[in-house]
Design an enzyme around this catalytic site. Structure first.
Site, PDB file in Angstrom:
ATOM      1  N   TYR A 155     -11.935  48.142   9.552  1.00  0.00           N
ATOM      2  CA  TYR A 155     -12.002  48.220  11.077  1.00  0.00           C
ATOM      3  C   TYR A 155     -10.376  48.424  11.969  1.00  0.00           C
ATOM      4  O   TYR A 155     -11.747  48.795  13.333  1.00  0.00           O
ATOM      5  CB  TYR A 155     -11.889  46.560  10.713  1.00  0.00           C
ATOM      6  CG  TYR A 155     -13.400  45.233  10.777  1.00  0.00           C
ATOM      7  CD1 TYR A 155     -13.655  46.009   9.275  1.00  0.00           C
ATOM      8  CD2 TYR A 155     -14.231  45.234  11.649  1.00  0.00           C
ATOM      9  CE1 TYR A 155     -14.840  44.963   8.740  1.00  0.00           C
ATOM     10  CE2 TYR A 155     -15.390  44.243  11.222  1.00  0.00           C
ATOM     11  CZ  TYR A 155     -15.782  44.611   9.876  1.00  0.00           C
ATOM     12  OH  TYR A 155     -17.161  43.970   9.447  1.00  0.00           O
ATOM     13  N   LYS A 204     -10.235  46.204  -4.845  1.00  0.00           N
ATOM     14  CA  LYS A 204     -11.161  47.901  -5.455  1.00  0.00           C
ATOM     15  C   LYS A 204      -9.711  48.684  -5.791  1.00  0.00           C
ATOM     16  O   LYS A 204      -9.445  49.971  -5.413  1.00  0.00           O
ATOM     17  CB  LYS A 204     -11.324  48.559  -4.833  1.00  0.00           C
ATOM     18  CG  LYS A 204     -12.339  49.217  -5.051  1.00  0.00           C
ATOM     19  CD  LYS A 204     -13.225  48.652  -6.251  1.00  0.00           C
ATOM     20  CE  LYS A 204     -14.086  49.521  -7.033  1.00  0.00           C
ATOM     21  NZ  LYS A 204     -15.319  48.774  -7.654  1.00  0.00           N
ATOM     22  N   ASP A 236     -16.445  44.028  -6.662  1.00  0.00           N
ATOM     23  CA  ASP A 236     -17.611  44.820  -7.280  1.00  0.00           C
ATOM     24  C   ASP A 236     -17.755  43.751  -8.538  1.00  0.00           C
ATOM     25  O   ASP A 236     -18.566  42.434  -7.886  1.00  0.00           O
ATOM     26  CB  ASP A 236     -18.150  45.855  -7.999  1.00  0.00           C
ATOM     27  CG  ASP A 236     -17.124  45.641  -8.789  1.00  0.00           C
ATOM     28  OD1 ASP A 236     -16.206  45.567  -8.769  1.00  0.00           O
ATOM     29  OD2 ASP A 236     -17.749  47.107  -9.190  1.00  0.00           O
ATOM     30  N   ASP A 260     -15.568  40.636   4.735  1.00  0.00           N
ATOM     31  CA  ASP A 260     -16.735  40.767   5.709  1.00  0.00           C
ATOM     32  C   ASP A 260     -17.999  40.539   4.876  1.00  0.00           C
ATOM     33  O   ASP A 260     -19.002  38.892   5.302  1.00  0.00           O
ATOM     34  CB  ASP A 260     -16.764  41.586   6.981  1.00  0.00           C
ATOM     35  CG  ASP A 260     -18.121  42.042   7.003  1.00  0.00           C
ATOM     36  OD1 ASP A 260     -18.371  40.828   8.276  1.00  0.00           O
ATOM     37  OD2 ASP A 260     -19.114  42.306   7.433  1.00  0.00           O
ATOM     38  N   ASP A 264     -20.381  36.332   4.126  1.00  0.00           N
ATOM     39  CA  ASP A 264     -22.075  36.371   4.114  1.00  0.00           C
ATOM     40  C   ASP A 264     -22.068  36.315   3.008  1.00  0.00           C
ATOM     41  O   ASP A 264     -23.667  35.231   3.122  1.00  0.00           O
ATOM     42  CB  ASP A 264     -22.341  37.746   4.898  1.00  0.00           C
ATOM     43  CG  ASP A 264     -22.776  37.672   6.055  1.00  0.00           C
ATOM     44  OD1 ASP A 264     -21.975  36.949   6.847  1.00  0.00           O
ATOM     45  OD2 ASP A 264     -23.821  38.458   6.651  1.00  0.00           O
TER      46      ASP A 264
HETATM   47  C1  IPM Z   1     -18.317  38.963  11.381  1.00  0.00           C
HETATM   48  C2  IPM Z   1     -18.932  39.377  11.958  1.00  0.00           C
HETATM   49  C3  IPM Z   1     -17.929  40.493  12.714  1.00  0.00           C
HETATM   50  C4  IPM Z   1     -17.663  41.698  11.487  1.00  0.00           C
HETATM   51  C5  IPM Z   1     -18.721  41.810  13.588  1.00  0.00           C
HETATM   52  C6  IPM Z   1     -19.941  41.190  14.513  1.00  0.00           C
HETATM   53  C7  IPM Z   1     -18.444  43.383  14.134  1.00  0.00           C
HETATM   54  O1  IPM Z   1     -19.849  39.993  10.705  1.00  0.00           O
HETATM   55  O2  IPM Z   1     -17.544  38.194  12.393  1.00  0.00           O
HETATM   56  O3  IPM Z   1     -18.086  38.331  10.124  1.00  0.00           O
HETATM   57  O4  IPM Z   1     -17.758  42.394  10.740  1.00  0.00           O
HETATM   58  O5  IPM Z   1     -16.343  41.284  11.327  1.00  0.00           O
HETATM   59 MG    MG Z   2     -19.383  39.389   9.282  1.00  0.00          MG
END
Ligand code: IPM
Ligand code: MG
Length: 375
Positions: A155, A204, A236, A260, A264
Site C-alpha cells: 500500500y 507467503k 493461500d 485486506d 473481507d
Molecule cells: C479496507 C479497504 C481499504 C483498504 C481501501 C478502501 C483503500 O478495502 O479498509 O479494507 O484496502 O485498506
Molecule cells: Mg478492504
C-alpha cells in the site's frame, strides 16, 4: 482527555468522520449510543466533525486536508462511518488516484501512524442462518481477530507506471523492515493473551523475502509469549482454511495486503458484514474506529443501513482508547439483546424460506435507538 475526581476519565474528544454514502446515517446512531453511555456512566463525549473522502473532495478539492488531519490529531479518538462512492458512476473516480476518496483514508492511516488494524470476525448465534457455510463446518461457531498491518507493504511502497523498452510497465513494491513487523507482532500476541492465546501468522514465505523476514521476526517475538501457541500459515492455505474450519483461528496476524483480502473473506464467512467493527491503532491510546463494511452508496439516505457495525466500533473505542471496558461491555450486550428480541435491519433479515416468527424489521435510526435504550 479530562480526569474526574476519582481519576476516571470523564471527558473525551471524539473526532467524527461521517464520510460518504451511509456513513452519516450510521455514525449518527453510534454517537446516539455513546451519549446514552455517557448519561448512564457519567462521561461526556465532545464531537468534532472532520471532513474526509468524497464529501471533502466536494468541499475542498482534496479527500483530506491538513486541517482535517490536525483535527483528528487533536481528538482522543476518531469514529468513522465510511468513505467513497460508486466507482463506476461517481465523478470522484474520474480524478487522479491520489485525489480520490480512498487516498484520504490511506493518508490518515499513515499520518497518524495507525499501523495496527484489528478486525474481529464473529458468528452471532442469532444470525447463524446468514452464514454461508454448512452446519457441520460452523459447528459451535467461531470468533477470530484479524490483526492487519496497516501502514506498510504494497500500500505504501514505491510505485510507478512507465514505458520500459516501448512496453507499458507498472510496478508496486512490497517493503517491510523488522521494526514494522515487530510492533504489529507484539500487538498481535498482546491481544492473543487476552483471548484464547493462539496466533496464526500468515505470510507467503515460500516465495517472498518480505514474508521470510516477517516469519523470522514473529518467531523472535513469540519467545516473549510462552503461553501463546503460534503457527505460521501460508496465505493461500489460510484463505482455504477460513472456509474449511474457521473455528481453528483465534488471532490471525498478517501484513497489509493479505489482511485486506483475508478480512473481507472472514467477514463474508460470518454472513453479516453489517455487524463487524474495526479499530486502527498507533503506539498511543489513539485510534480510528470504523465499520468493516463500505459506504453502500446504493442505499445511502434511505434510512435502512445497519448501524450495528459502527455502534460496535464505538464500543471498541471505549475499550481500546478510553479504557472503559464496562461501558464497552454494555454496548456489546445491548446489541446482543436487540438481536435476541428479534429486531433486524434489512441486511440481516431471515432469508426467504426461513421463519420470520418473532422478527421485527427496523430502520437505521430505530435500531440505534433500541440499542441506546438498552445500554
Ligand atoms: C479496507 C479497504 C481499504 C483498504 C481501501 C478502501 C483503500 O478495502 O479498509 O479494507 O484496502 O485498506
Ligand atoms: Mg478492504
Amino acid at each position: 482527555m479530562h480526569y474526574g475526581k476519582e481519576g476516571i476519565e470523564m471527558d473525551f474528544k471524539v473526532g467524527v468522520i461521517a464520510g460518504d454514502g451511509i456513513g452519516p446515517e450510521v455514525t449518527a446512531e453510534a454517537t446516539k449510543v455513546l451519549d446514552a453511555i455517557g448519561q448512564k456512566y457519567g462521561h461526556t463525549f465532545h464531537y468534532t466533525e472532520i471532513l474526509m473522502g468524497g464529501c471533502s473532495i466536494d468541499a475542498t478539492g482534496v479527500p483530506l486536508t491538513d486541517e482535517a488531519i490536525a483535527a483528528a490529531k487533536a481528538s482522543d479518538a476518531v469514529l468513522m462511518g465510511s468513505i467513497g462512492g460508486n466507482t463506476t458512476t461517481s465523478p470522484w473516480y474520474k480524478l487522479p488516484p491520489n485525489l480520490r476518496p480512498e487516498a484520504g483514508l490511506l493518508k490518515i492511516r499513515k499520518e497518524l501512524n495507525l499501523f495496527a488494524n484489528l478486525r474481529p470476525a464473529y458468528l452471532y448465534e442469532e444470525l447463524k442462518a446468514a452464514c454461508p457455510l454448512r452446519d457441520d463446518i460452523i459447528g459451535d461457531g467461531f470468533d477470530m481477530m484479524i490483526m492487519r498491518e496497516l501502514t506498510g507493504g504494497l500500500y505504501f511502497g514505491e510505485r510507478s507506471t512507465k514505458e520500459v523498452d516501448g512496453v507499458m510497465t507498472a510496478c508496486d513494491s512490497l517493503t517491510y523492515n523488522e521494526n514494522e513487523i515487530r510492533r504489529i507482532a507484539i500487538r498481535g500476541f498482546d491481544i492473543a493473551m487476552k483471548r484464547r492465546k493462539k496466533v496464526t501468522s500468515v505470510d507467503k514465505a515460500n516465495v517472498l523475502d518480505s514474508s521470510r523476514l516477517w516469519r523470522k521476526v514473529v518467531e523472535e517475538v513469540a519467545k516473549d509469549y510462552p503461553e501463546v501457541s503460534y503457527e505460521h500459515m501460508l496465505v493461500d492455505n489460510c484463505a482455504m482454511q477460513l472456509v474449511k474450519n474457521p473455528a481453528q483461528f483465534d488471532v490471525i496476524l498478517t501484513e497489509n495486503m493479505f489482511g485486506d483480502i483475508l478480512s473481507d473473506e472472514a467477514s463474508m464467512v460470518t454472513g453479516s458484514i453489517g455487524m463487524l467493527s474495526s479499530a486502527s491503532l498507533n503506539e498511543t491510546k489513539f485510534g480510528l474506529y470504523e465499520p468493516s463494511g463500505g459506504s453502500a452508496p446504493d442505499i445511502a439516505g434511505m434510512g435502512i443501513a445497519n448501524p450495528i457495525a459502527t455502534i460496535l466500533s464505538a464500543a471498541m473505542m471505549l475499550r481500546y482508547s478510553f479504557d472503559l471496558d464496562k461501558e464497552a461491555d454494555a454496548v456489546e450486550a445491548a446489541v446482543k439483546q436487540v438481536l435476541k428480541e428479534g429486531y433486524r435491519t434489512g441486511d440481516i433479515m431471515p432469508q426467504s424460506g426461513e421463519s420470520t416468527e418473532g422478527i421485527t424489521k427496523v430502520g437505521t435510526a430505530e435500531m440505534g435507538s433500541l440499542i441506546a435504550e438498552r445500554v
